[in-house]
Design a protein around this motif. Structure first.
Motif, PDB file in Angstrom:
ATOM      1  N   ALA A   3     -32.891  22.643 -51.150  1.00 23.59           N
ATOM      2  CA  ALA A   3     -33.108  22.288 -52.560  1.00 23.59           C
ATOM      3  C   ALA A   3     -34.372  21.442 -52.686  1.00 23.59           C
ATOM      4  O   ALA A   3     -34.585  20.508 -51.910  1.00 23.59           O
ATOM      5  N   ASP A   8     -31.297  22.013 -58.292  1.00 23.91           N
ATOM      6  CA  ASP A   8     -31.065  23.171 -57.427  1.00 23.91           C
ATOM      7  C   ASP A   8     -29.708  23.108 -56.727  1.00 23.91           C
ATOM      8  O   ASP A   8     -29.228  24.124 -56.229  1.00 23.91           O
ATOM      9  N   GLN A  13     -25.018  21.444 -60.486  1.00 23.48           N
ATOM     10  CA  GLN A  13     -24.913  22.415 -61.588  1.00 23.48           C
ATOM     11  C   GLN A  13     -23.488  22.485 -62.123  1.00 23.48           C
ATOM     12  O   GLN A  13     -23.264  22.490 -63.336  1.00 23.48           O
TER      13      GLN A  13
END
Length: 104
Positions: A3, A8, A13
């Motif tokens: 990442a 990322d 997320q």
């Protein structure tokens, strides 16, 4: 692939998606919960993603463990708020419980 930024990270997320879902959920709470459950729940959810974000730039393993541990504590806090929300009859929280389990 490593990442390059915290966005990322799949766990970030999922944690961010959870925060957005909690904001949507708590909009449905009674107005008298504004400074109680609504505020506490939102802060705990934000803490999960925020601490994952902080970990991203930490260099020492000790620091990383500390912030991941804080995230885990906030996850457990959110699990309780989901139970409370359900028990108070505000909304069904099954899908949100599944989300937080995945983040955990």
């Amino acid at each position: 692939m490593k990442a390059k930024k915290f966005q990322d990270l799949i766990v970030w997320q999922k944690a961010h998606a959870y925060v957005l879902a909690i904001y949507k959920l708590t909009k449905k709470y009674p107005k008298e919960e504004m400074y109680g459950l609504t505020s506490q729940f939102r802060r705990a959810a934000i803490s999960i993603a925020a601490n994952i974000t902080e970990v991203f730039k930490k260099k020492s393993v000790k620091d990383k463990i500390k912030f991941y541990n804080i995230s885990q504590g906030s996850i457990e806090e959110c699990k309780y708020y989901l139970i409370l929300t359900s028990d108070l009859g505000y909304v069904n929280t099954d899908s949100l419980y599944a989300m937080i389990e995945e983040v955990s």
